[in-house]
Design a protein around this motif. Structure first.
Motif, PDB file in Angstrom:
ATOM      1  N   GLU A   1       5.107  27.741 -18.866  1.00 42.75           N
ATOM      2  CA  GLU A   1       4.891  27.362 -20.260  1.00 42.75           C
ATOM      3  C   GLU A   1       4.427  25.920 -20.411  1.00 42.75           C
ATOM      4  OE1 GLU A   1       7.107  27.864 -24.608  1.00 42.75           O
ATOM      5  OE2 GLU A   1       8.071  28.648 -22.807  1.00 42.75           O
ATOM      6  N   CYS A   2       4.306  25.186 -19.333  1.00 44.11           N
ATOM      7  CA  CYS A   2       3.871  23.787 -19.363  1.00 44.11           C
ATOM      8  C   CYS A   2       2.355  23.719 -19.611  1.00 44.11           C
ATOM      9  CB  CYS A   2       4.232  23.130 -18.038  1.00 44.11           C
ATOM     10  SG  CYS A   2       3.248  21.712 -17.564  1.00 44.11           S
TER      11      CYS A   2
ATOM     12  N   SER B   1       3.916  31.620 -25.693  1.00 45.62           N
ATOM     13  CA  SER B   1       4.800  30.464 -25.515  1.00 45.62           C
ATOM     14  C   SER B   1       5.787  30.318 -26.674  1.00 45.62           C
ATOM     15  CB  SER B   1       3.982  29.182 -25.351  1.00 45.62           C
ATOM     16  OG  SER B   1       3.136  28.994 -26.471  1.00 45.62           O
ATOM     17  N   THR B   2       6.783  29.467 -26.480  1.00 48.60           N
ATOM     18  CA  THR B   2       7.819  29.243 -27.480  1.00 48.60           C
ATOM     19  C   THR B   2       7.196  28.892 -28.827  1.00 48.60           C
ATOM     20  OG1 THR B   2       9.324  28.448 -25.762  1.00 48.60           O
ATOM     21  CG2 THR B   2       9.858  27.854 -28.036  1.00 48.60           C
TER      22      THR B   2
ATOM     23  N   SER C   1       9.899  30.265 -20.433  1.00 46.94           N
ATOM     24  CA  SER C   1       9.492  30.007 -19.048  1.00 46.94           C
ATOM     25  C   SER C   1      10.133  30.992 -18.081  1.00 46.94           C
ATOM     26  CB  SER C   1       9.872  28.584 -18.640  1.00 46.94           C
ATOM     27  OG  SER C   1       9.075  27.646 -19.315  1.00 46.94           O
TER      28      SER C   1
ATOM     29  N   HIS D   1      11.439  24.881 -22.649  1.00 48.40           N
ATOM     30  CA  HIS D   1      10.529  26.016 -22.805  1.00 48.40           C
ATOM     31  C   HIS D   1      11.336  27.314 -22.739  1.00 48.40           C
ATOM     32  CE1 HIS D   1       7.153  23.251 -21.112  1.00 48.40           C
ATOM     33  NE2 HIS D   1       7.317  23.112 -22.418  1.00 48.40           N
TER      34      HIS D   1
ATOM     35  N   ASP E   1       5.705  25.132 -14.190  1.00 50.98           N
ATOM     36  CA  ASP E   1       6.373  25.881 -15.260  1.00 50.98           C
ATOM     37  C   ASP E   1       5.284  26.668 -15.985  1.00 50.98           C
ATOM     38  OD1 ASP E   1       7.266  26.570 -17.851  1.00 50.98           O
ATOM     39  OD2 ASP E   1       8.583  24.847 -18.000  1.00 50.98           O
TER      40      ASP E   1
END
Length: 256
Positions: A87-88, A158-159, A127, A124, A85
């Protein structure tokens, strides 16, 4: 006599006071060690998928085969399948710290190929936009360059960092020399939604429910593993392939 007694009391209080800072600093040190350990655990552990995102069609059969992004010789005897992912945080850690060595010492050396599968997690929010940005870069043969930019700058898009990651992704597209009008039209239309969902569906079929996860010739490794761990898995898989050993990998954690 009274003076001696008073002196002894003052001496005891002084010794007690002098011992307190040492104990205090020892306690602070212990707390710091626990904190560092906790941060390391959070950075290394895989991130679980809570539930499939809303964009994933209920009928996975309609998606067709997965279309991962492949680096290296696709016919290599060992195949590394990465499910990640954008955004991970743990995926970013692997991409930025470990993957450069994986590419030069394993993939470019011809020992294995590396395939990247999108596995956007529902917690996320950005993502999917990141996967769209990368897929549209792939249309111009720049997937891996965009992949690297996205992970390196994860904190910026990112979020919670921005409500509009597109502007940041567009800057990345410009930086790697993409045709911006072509990239933007592709991104806005979500042209490769089906490809992203097909890659996600493959993760579900393989029983992968956390990111990052890796399948090395059938053996599953989870989390931001080190180069040594992945290198060992590749070496063992190559030896098994050379000997014609088709038995299940020695690890009990295998793909379905």
């Amino acid at each position: 006599m009274a003076a001696n007694s008073s002196g002894r009391r003052r001496s005891r209080r002084a010794r007690s006071a002098s011992s307190r800072p040492n104990s205090f600093y020892l306690i602070l040190g212990a707390i710091a060690l626990v904190g560092v350990g906790g941060l390391a655990y959070v950075a290394l552990k895989p991130e679980p998928a809570v539930a499939p995102p809303a964009e994933l069609p209920a009928d996975l059969a309609d998606l067709g085969p997965a279309q991962p992004y492949v680096k290296g010789n696709p016919d290599a005897p060992v195949k590394i399948h990465e499910f990640a992912d954008f955004e991970c945080p743990s995926c970013a850690r692997f991409a930025v710290i470990t993957e450069p060595d994986v590419r030069t010492r394993i993939v470019d050396a011809g020992r294995a190929s590396l395939s990247y599968y999108d596995l956007p997690l529902p917690q996320h929010l950005h993502s999917y936009p990141a996967s769209h940005a990368a897929a549209c870069a792939d249309e111009q043969n720049r997937f891996w360059e965009m992949h690297d930019k996205i992970y390196e700058a994860q904190d910026s898009w990112s979020t919670g960092r921005t409500n509009n990651p597109k502007n940041i992704f567009r800057d990345m597209a410009r930086a790697i020399g993409l045709n911006l009008s072509q990239w933007e039209e592709c991104y806005d239309s979500k042209k490769y939604q089906k490809r992203i969902d097909a890659n996600h569906a493959e993760a579900i079929r393989q029983g992968i429910n956390s990111t990052p996860s890796f399948i090395v010739n059938g053996r599953v490794l989870r989390g931001a593993i080190s180069f040594d761990e992945l290198n060992r898995a590749v070496t063992e898989a190559a030896a098994a392939a050379q000997s014609g050993d088709t038995a299940a990998p020695r690890s009990g954690d295998t793909a379905r």
